[in-house]
Design an enzyme around this catalytic site. Sequence first.
Site, short mmCIF file in Angstrom:
data_model
loop_
_atom_site.label_atom_id
_atom_site.label_comp_id
_atom_site.label_asym_id
_atom_site.label_seq_id
_atom_site.Cartn_x
_atom_site.Cartn_y
_atom_site.Cartn_z
N LYS A 237 1.21 4.27 -2.96
CA LYS A 237 0.89 5.68 -2.78
C LYS A 237 2.09 6.58 -3.10
O LYS A 237 1.92 7.73 -3.50
CB LYS A 237 0.37 5.92 -1.36
CG LYS A 237 -1.01 5.32 -1.12
CD LYS A 237 -2.04 5.84 -2.13
CE LYS A 237 -3.43 5.32 -1.87
NZ LYS A 237 -4.44 5.86 -2.81
N TYR B 167 0.82 -1.20 0.00
CA TYR B 167 0.00 0.00 0.00
C TYR B 167 0.86 1.26 0.00
O TYR B 167 0.64 2.19 -0.78
CB TYR B 167 -0.93 0.01 1.21
CG TYR B 167 -1.81 1.23 1.27
CD1 TYR B 167 -2.95 1.32 0.47
CD2 TYR B 167 -1.51 2.30 2.12
CE1 TYR B 167 -3.76 2.45 0.51
CE2 TYR B 167 -2.31 3.43 2.16
CZ TYR B 167 -3.44 3.49 1.36
OH TYR B 167 -4.23 4.62 1.40
#
Length: 230
Positions: A160, A156
């Site tokens: 990002k 994750y």
Amino acid sequence: MTTTLITGANRGLGHEVARRLIEAGQKVWIAARDAEMGRKAADRLGADFVQLDVTDNASVEAAAETLRAQAGHLDILINNAGILGEVTAPEDMTADRIRHVYETNVFGLVRVTHAFLPLLRTATAPSVINITSGLGSFTLTQDPERIESQYPLAAYGSSKSAVTMLTMQYAKTIPDVRFNAVDPGQTATEFTGGLGHGVEEGAEAAVRVATLGPDTPTGTVTDRTGVLPW
């Protein structure tokens, strides 16, 4: 009237951003993979709905065609759809586990942006807002005083980081569209297991940028308090 499309807006942060922008007088399209949940959310808010799965080319192209036919233009695209993926220690991370997260968070953003760019260019002051995260910040994940340093989310977090860099590259090379990234911070939604501040606070950065109109900058990365360090 400003026309805005928000991906993954049937619940959580996207839903709150949609509510706030409708309240501000914008015409909002809620895009969601699940048609039933998306329509219910749109009806609840007084928004329009379009089915859109960011991981599927045909679905994204069909959604772009729907807005082209029914709205005629798009002023603001908010790339909000994202997944956390498995919470796996970096040493146990496999390429497939990372690929699963990137398919939505990174490739999905690219897929949607590419499909809707022609429609955005028919607007007077088009804007793209990408939802990023401090979990992808090199600075914050190394700061023991910040909550971002407490979560070893390799898939994750790195997705990002990619979202932020993609935003910068779009901003540098597409001057006729404003591209900005915003971090909602740890927001108490189903996505975070209810941890963090309320969705009202989480939505502030996206709502602020989405309501700047002609004064919208490009190439910025901010949260609700100001510039986000990277």
